[in-house]
Design a protein around this motif. Structure first.
Motif, PDB file in Angstrom:
ATOM      1  N   MET A   1      31.963  65.714  26.076  1.00 16.88           N
ATOM      2  CA  MET A   1      31.086  64.839  26.825  1.00 16.88           C
ATOM      3  C   MET A   1      31.807  63.505  27.062  1.00 16.88           C
ATOM      4  SD  MET A   1      27.147  64.018  26.061  1.00 16.88           S
ATOM      5  CE  MET A   1      26.906  62.406  25.424  1.00 16.88           C
ATOM      6  N   ALA A   2      31.812  63.057  28.298  1.00 17.40           N
ATOM      7  CA  ALA A   2      32.506  61.821  28.663  1.00 17.40           C
ATOM      8  C   ALA A   2      31.646  60.615  28.321  1.00 17.40           C
ATOM      9  CB  ALA A   2      32.819  61.820  30.152  1.00 17.40           C
ATOM     10  N   ARG A   3      32.311  59.560  27.931  1.00 21.76           N
ATOM     11  CA  ARG A   3      31.593  58.310  27.675  1.00 21.76           C
ATOM     12  C   ARG A   3      31.209  57.686  29.006  1.00 21.76           C
ATOM     13  NH1 ARG A   3      36.183  56.186  24.089  1.00 21.76           N
ATOM     14  NH2 ARG A   3      36.355  57.982  22.762  1.00 21.76           N
ATOM     15  N   THR A   4      30.066  56.999  29.037  1.00 20.33           N
ATOM     16  CA  THR A   4      29.587  56.448  30.299  1.00 20.33           C
ATOM     17  C   THR A   4      30.456  55.313  30.801  1.00 20.33           C
ATOM     18  OG1 THR A   4      28.089  54.997  29.101  1.00 20.33           O
ATOM     19  CG2 THR A   4      27.208  57.107  29.845  1.00 20.33           C
ATOM     20  N   TRP A   5      31.139  54.598  29.923  1.00 21.03           N
ATOM     21  CA  TRP A   5      31.945  53.469  30.378  1.00 21.03           C
ATOM     22  C   TRP A   5      33.246  53.905  31.024  1.00 21.03           C
ATOM     23  CZ3 TRP A   5      36.781  52.758  28.370  1.00 21.03           C
ATOM     24  CH2 TRP A   5      37.057  53.374  27.156  1.00 21.03           C
ATOM     25  N   GLU A   6      33.576  55.202  30.924  1.00 21.51           N
ATOM     26  CA  GLU A   6      34.814  55.681  31.519  1.00 21.51           C
ATOM     27  C   GLU A   6      34.703  55.896  33.023  1.00 21.51           C
ATOM     28  OE1 GLU A   6      35.845  59.095  29.240  1.00 21.51           O
ATOM     29  OE2 GLU A   6      36.710  57.903  27.636  1.00 21.51           O
ATOM     30  N   GLY A   7      33.503  55.851  33.566  1.00 26.40           N
ATOM     31  CA  GLY A   7      33.331  56.005  35.000  1.00 26.40           C
ATOM     32  C   GLY A   7      33.734  54.741  35.739  1.00 26.40           C
ATOM     33  N   PRO A   8      33.821  54.798  37.065  1.00 24.15           N
ATOM     34  CA  PRO A   8      34.224  53.614  37.835  1.00 24.15           C
ATOM     35  C   PRO A   8      33.265  52.439  37.672  1.00 24.15           C
ATOM     36  CG  PRO A   8      33.835  55.518  39.280  1.00 24.15           C
ATOM     37  CD  PRO A   8      33.620  55.957  37.890  1.00 24.15           C
ATOM     38  N   ALA A   9      31.979  52.696  37.609  1.00 19.34           N
ATOM     39  CA  ALA A   9      31.017  51.600  37.453  1.00 19.34           C
ATOM     40  C   ALA A   9      31.167  50.953  36.077  1.00 19.34           C
ATOM     41  CB  ALA A   9      29.588  52.104  37.643  1.00 19.34           C
ATOM     42  N   GLY A  10      31.402  51.761  35.060  1.00 14.09           N
ATOM     43  CA  GLY A  10      31.586  51.221  33.717  1.00 14.09           C
ATOM     44  C   GLY A  10      32.831  50.370  33.614  1.00 14.09           C
ATOM     45  N   ARG A  11      33.934  50.841  34.221  1.00 17.75           N
ATOM     46  CA  ARG A  11      35.176  50.058  34.207  1.00 17.75           C
ATOM     47  C   ARG A  11      35.019  48.758  34.988  1.00 17.75           C
ATOM     48  NH1 ARG A  11      37.589  55.268  34.828  1.00 17.75           N
ATOM     49  NH2 ARG A  11      37.753  54.886  37.077  1.00 17.75           N
ATOM     50  N   LEU A  12      34.304  48.819  36.097  1.00 23.25           N
ATOM     51  CA  LEU A  12      34.065  47.618  36.893  1.00 23.25           C
ATOM     52  C   LEU A  12      33.235  46.602  36.115  1.00 23.25           C
ATOM     53  CD1 LEU A  12      34.405  46.258  39.675  1.00 23.25           C
ATOM     54  CD2 LEU A  12      32.243  47.309  40.317  1.00 23.25           C
ATOM     55  N   LEU A  13      32.185  47.079  35.454  1.00 28.06           N
ATOM     56  CA  LEU A  13      31.351  46.171  34.659  1.00 28.06           C
ATOM     57  C   LEU A  13      32.120  45.594  33.478  1.00 28.06           C
ATOM     58  CD1 LEU A  13      27.979  48.106  34.758  1.00 28.06           C
ATOM     59  CD2 LEU A  13      28.518  45.943  35.872  1.00 28.06           C
TER      60      LEU A  13
END
Length: 81
Positions: A1-13
């Motif tokens: 299961m991927a962590r939510t912060w690894e997505g583009p929105a998470g990295r941007l935030l």
């Protein structure tokens, strides 16, 4: 299961949080922001915005706003007749 912060929105935030942390919490940055705020207060005062309105909108005391808009000098005293 991927962590939510690894997505583009998470990295941007995360990048935004780091940027804000570095620009707002740095001592020099805080002084710079206060300088810009004080310049904006002086400009608004010169344009006719009363001290009471400036103080209430910025949540500063009227005494502090008066000190800022007069450049640290005491405000001019009106002579009584």
């Amino acid at each position: 299961m991927a962590r939510t912060w690894e997505g583009p929105a998470g990295r941007l935030l995360l990048g935004l949080a780091v940027l804000l942390h570095r620009t707002v919490t740095d001592r020099a940055a805080k002084r710079r922001l206060e300088h810009w705020r004080n310049a904006a207060l002086r400009a608004a005062y010169r344009r006719g915005v009363p001290v009471g309105v400036l103080a209430s909108r910025t949540r500063l005391t009227q005494r502090w706003v008066r000190t800022v808009v007069t450049g640290g000098k005491p405000p001019p005293v009106d002579e009584a007749a």
